[in-house]
Design an enzyme around this catalytic site. Sequence first.
Site, PDB file in Angstrom:
ATOM      1  N   GLY A 293      45.656  -1.212 -17.288  1.00 33.29           N
ATOM      2  CA  GLY A 293      45.893  -1.135 -18.734  1.00 33.29           C
ATOM      3  C   GLY A 293      46.877  -2.021 -19.317  1.00 33.29           C
ATOM      4  O   GLY A 293      47.396  -2.798 -18.895  1.00 33.29           O
TER       5      GLY A 293
ATOM      6  N   ASP B  59      55.315  12.109 -11.991  1.00 30.53           N
ATOM      7  CA  ASP B  59      54.365  12.698 -13.067  1.00 30.53           C
ATOM      8  C   ASP B  59      55.630  12.699 -14.227  1.00 30.53           C
ATOM      9  O   ASP B  59      56.315  13.580 -14.462  1.00 30.53           O
ATOM     10  CB  ASP B  59      53.975  14.054 -12.746  1.00 30.53           C
ATOM     11  CG  ASP B  59      53.194  14.576 -13.669  1.00 30.53           C
ATOM     12  OD1 ASP B  59      53.215  14.198 -14.760  1.00 30.53           O
ATOM     13  OD2 ASP B  59      52.648  15.642 -13.293  1.00 30.53           O
TER      14      ASP B  59
ATOM     15  N   ASN C 101      55.272   4.109 -21.112  1.00 31.77           N
ATOM     16  CA  ASN C 101      54.207   3.729 -21.568  1.00 31.77           C
ATOM     17  C   ASN C 101      52.889   4.694 -20.981  1.00 31.77           C
ATOM     18  O   ASN C 101      51.732   4.733 -21.682  1.00 31.77           O
ATOM     19  CB  ASN C 101      53.653   2.327 -20.948  1.00 31.77           C
ATOM     20  CG  ASN C 101      52.246   1.998 -21.119  1.00 31.77           C
ATOM     21  OD1 ASN C 101      51.737   1.628 -21.997  1.00 31.77           O
ATOM     22  ND2 ASN C 101      51.371   2.311 -19.912  1.00 31.77           N
TER      23      ASN C 101
ATOM     24  N   TYR D 228      45.876  14.005 -30.010  1.00 33.06           N
ATOM     25  CA  TYR D 228      46.618  12.997 -29.406  1.00 33.06           C
ATOM     26  C   TYR D 228      47.456  12.313 -30.680  1.00 33.06           C
ATOM     27  O   TYR D 228      48.376  11.686 -30.451  1.00 33.06           O
ATOM     28  CB  TYR D 228      45.398  12.067 -29.091  1.00 33.06           C
ATOM     29  CG  TYR D 228      45.880  10.542 -28.767  1.00 33.06           C
ATOM     30  CD1 TYR D 228      46.245  10.397 -27.388  1.00 33.06           C
ATOM     31  CD2 TYR D 228      45.641   9.617 -29.667  1.00 33.06           C
ATOM     32  CE1 TYR D 228      46.631   9.210 -26.990  1.00 33.06           C
ATOM     33  CE2 TYR D 228      45.860   8.208 -29.114  1.00 33.06           C
ATOM     34  CZ  TYR D 228      46.371   8.013 -27.792  1.00 33.06           C
ATOM     35  OH  TYR D 228      46.925   6.779 -27.485  1.00 33.06           O
TER      36      TYR D 228
ATOM     37  N   LYS E 179      51.344  11.269 -30.932  1.00 27.77           N
ATOM     38  CA  LYS E 179      51.771   9.830 -30.965  1.00 27.77           C
ATOM     39  C   LYS E 179      52.724   9.884 -32.277  1.00 27.77           C
ATOM     40  O   LYS E 179      53.568   9.035 -32.339  1.00 27.77           O
ATOM     41  CB  LYS E 179      50.724   9.005 -31.043  1.00 27.77           C
ATOM     42  CG  LYS E 179      50.121   8.694 -29.734  1.00 27.77           C
ATOM     43  CD  LYS E 179      50.743   8.105 -28.611  1.00 27.77           C
ATOM     44  CE  LYS E 179      49.937   8.007 -27.389  1.00 27.77           C
ATOM     45  NZ  LYS E 179      50.759   7.202 -26.361  1.00 27.77           N
TER      46      LYS E 179
ATOM     47  N   GLY F   6      46.093  -0.867 -30.935  1.00 28.77           N
ATOM     48  CA  GLY F   6      44.830  -0.383 -31.690  1.00 28.77           C
ATOM     49  C   GLY F   6      43.849   0.002 -30.857  1.00 28.77           C
ATOM     50  O   GLY F   6      44.206   0.924 -30.118  1.00 28.77           O
TER      51      GLY F   6
HETATM   52  N1  LIG Z   1      43.720   1.993 -25.005  1.00 21.95           N
HETATM   53  C1  LIG Z   1      43.898   2.222 -26.184  1.00 21.95           C
HETATM   54  O1  LIG Z   1      43.117   1.775 -27.064  1.00 21.95           O
HETATM   55  C2  LIG Z   1      45.186   2.579 -26.710  1.00 21.95           C
HETATM   56  C3  LIG Z   1      45.765   2.351 -28.147  1.00 21.95           C
HETATM   57  C4  LIG Z   1      46.943   2.846 -28.378  1.00 21.95           C
HETATM   58  C5  LIG Z   1      47.833   3.308 -27.435  1.00 21.95           C
HETATM   59  N2  LIG Z   1      47.504   3.436 -26.282  1.00 21.95           N
HETATM   60  C6  LIG Z   1      48.592   4.057 -25.349  1.00 21.95           C
HETATM   61  O2  LIG Z   1      48.776   3.050 -24.298  1.00 21.95           O
HETATM   62  C7  LIG Z   1      49.140   3.756 -23.228  1.00 21.95           C
HETATM   63  C8  LIG Z   1      48.355   3.226 -21.892  1.00 21.95           C
HETATM   64  O3  LIG Z   1      47.115   3.461 -22.252  1.00 21.95           O
HETATM   65  P1  LIG Z   1      46.066   2.705 -21.417  1.00 21.95           P
HETATM   66  O4  LIG Z   1      44.899   2.452 -22.543  1.00 21.95           O
HETATM   67  O5  LIG Z   1      46.437   1.477 -20.681  1.00 21.95           O
HETATM   68  O6  LIG Z   1      45.604   3.946 -20.541  1.00 21.95           O
HETATM   69  P2  LIG Z   1      44.952   3.900 -19.103  1.00 21.95           P
HETATM   70  O7  LIG Z   1      44.187   5.373 -18.937  1.00 21.95           O
HETATM   71  O8  LIG Z   1      44.033   2.794 -18.715  1.00 21.95           O
HETATM   72  O9  LIG Z   1      46.410   3.782 -17.941  1.00 21.95           O
HETATM   73  C9  LIG Z   1      47.331   4.791 -18.208  1.00 21.95           C
HETATM   74  C10 LIG Z   1      48.134   4.849 -16.768  1.00 21.95           C
HETATM   75  O10 LIG Z   1      49.008   6.045 -17.189  1.00 21.95           O
HETATM   76  C11 LIG Z   1      49.089   6.730 -15.818  1.00 21.95           C
HETATM   77  N3  LIG Z   1      49.380   7.939 -16.233  1.00 21.95           N
HETATM   78  C12 LIG Z   1      48.621   9.116 -16.777  1.00 21.95           C
HETATM   79  N4  LIG Z   1      49.277  10.389 -16.930  1.00 21.95           N
HETATM   80  C13 LIG Z   1      50.558  10.146 -16.000  1.00 21.95           C
HETATM   81  C14 LIG Z   1      51.459  10.882 -15.880  1.00 21.95           C
HETATM   82  N5  LIG Z   1      51.578  12.259 -16.111  1.00 21.95           N
HETATM   83  N6  LIG Z   1      52.790  10.467 -15.057  1.00 21.95           N
HETATM   84  C15 LIG Z   1      52.550   8.975 -14.808  1.00 21.95           C
HETATM   85  N7  LIG Z   1      51.629   8.100 -14.952  1.00 21.95           N
HETATM   86  C16 LIG Z   1      50.672   8.722 -15.595  1.00 21.95           C
HETATM   87  C17 LIG Z   1      47.502   6.489 -15.068  1.00 21.95           C
HETATM   88  O11 LIG Z   1      47.543   6.723 -13.839  1.00 21.95           O
HETATM   89  C18 LIG Z   1      47.137   5.205 -15.656  1.00 21.95           C
HETATM   90  O12 LIG Z   1      47.761   4.170 -14.481  1.00 21.95           O
HETATM   91  C19 LIG Z   1      49.116   5.276 -23.272  1.00 21.95           C
HETATM   92  O13 LIG Z   1      50.409   5.659 -23.963  1.00 21.95           O
HETATM   93  C20 LIG Z   1      48.016   5.350 -24.489  1.00 21.95           C
HETATM   94  O14 LIG Z   1      48.173   6.533 -25.091  1.00 21.95           O
HETATM   95  C21 LIG Z   1      46.358   3.055 -25.623  1.00 21.95           C
END
Ligand SMILES: NC(=O)c1ccc[n+]([C@@H]2O[C@H](COP(=O)([O-])OP(=O)(O)OC[C@H]3O[C@@H](n4cnc5c(N)ncnc54)[C@H](O)[C@@H]3O)[C@@H](O)[C@H]2O)c1
Length: 268
Positions: free
Chosen positions: A28, A71, A98, A164, A168, A195
């Site tokens: 991601g 973790d 992240n 959530y 944030k 977003g």
């Molecule tokens: N996807 C969206 O629309 C979006 C929008 C705004 C913000 N975000 C934020 O962006 C960040 C990444 O999100 P994403 O969409 O790529 O998510 P994703 O679920 O695709 O990837 C998240 C990654 O974090 C890892 N992870 C989860 N818990 C963990 C822990 N306790 N310790 C270490 N690693 C851990 C997972 O294994 C995964 O590789 C997050 O903080 C999310 O809240 C996402």
Amino acid sequence: MADASQKVPTLGADLKGQTAIVTGGATGIGKAIATALAAHGVRIVIADLDQAAARKAAADLGSGNAAFGIDVSQRASVEKTFAEIEQALGGYEILIANAGVSTMNRAVDLTDEEWDFNFAVNIKGIFLTNQAAVRYFERTKKKGVIVNTASLAGKVGAPLLAHYSASKFAVLGWTQALAREVAAQGIRVNAVCPGFVKTSMQEREVAWEARLRGLTPEQVIRDYVNQTPLGRLEKPEDVAGLAVFLCSDAARFMTGQGINVTGGVYMG
Ligand SMILES: NC(=O)c1ccc[n+]([C@@H]2O[C@H](COP(=O)([O-])OP(=O)(O)OC[C@H]3O[C@@H](n4cnc5c(N)ncnc54)[C@H](O)[C@@H]3O)[C@@H](O)[C@H]2O)c1
């Protein structure tokens, strides 16, 4: 002596040879940021709960990059892993904090478990990893850079994501306070606020939201796009350029900011 602050910085040129820890970098948004930093000559340490995916992501970036299991919600895991990274790689200059999780539910139906899970990873994880990095930067007198992943939901309350959203908003409060505390040491702390980004997190959210709102997954996605002035779902790579900018000397006078990168969903 020449005053370096009078030179206009070239975007990203100063990053070559630096090392960045990217939590949640196995997939991601984290993976896209890691890839963009690597393209600027940064050595990457993917630190993720999913060790196998972390190893694959690091291998995809090429030799010299590394993977560690972590973790971020557990102090013992964060302290052990950050010490191992320092030992194995000789240090780092950048932390991309992240890693994050989400679940979806109506606020009135939220359970303690959902609340605790979101807060443990999304804000305690930021606290623990930021603290470990700042301790290291202070001990080594490095002017390090931290970029935290917050969210659009950290700027405006997101329905079905109250827990959530609250976690944030907390990330942005923490980012501002920490930025003020460490600015005198030349350490910068900023946040990105993405977003509707097409990742595995979004896939899970679309399924939850469709069920909770009585819509089809396609209708939920159409709703996301309709809310986005730039007219499409966000891609992880859309966030990556902003993260590179914030890490680089081009952002040398920015700290304590939470920058929206949402295709215009939120303009405040
Ligand atoms: N996807 C969206 O629309 C979006 C929008 C705004 C913000 N975000 C934020 O962006 C960040 C990444 O999100 P994403 O969409 O790529 O998510 P994703 O679920 O695709 O990837 C998240 C990654 O974090 C890892 N992870 C989860 N818990 C963990 C822990 N306790 N310790 C270490 N690693 C851990 C997972 O294994 C995964 O590789 C997050 O903080 C999310 O809240 C996402």
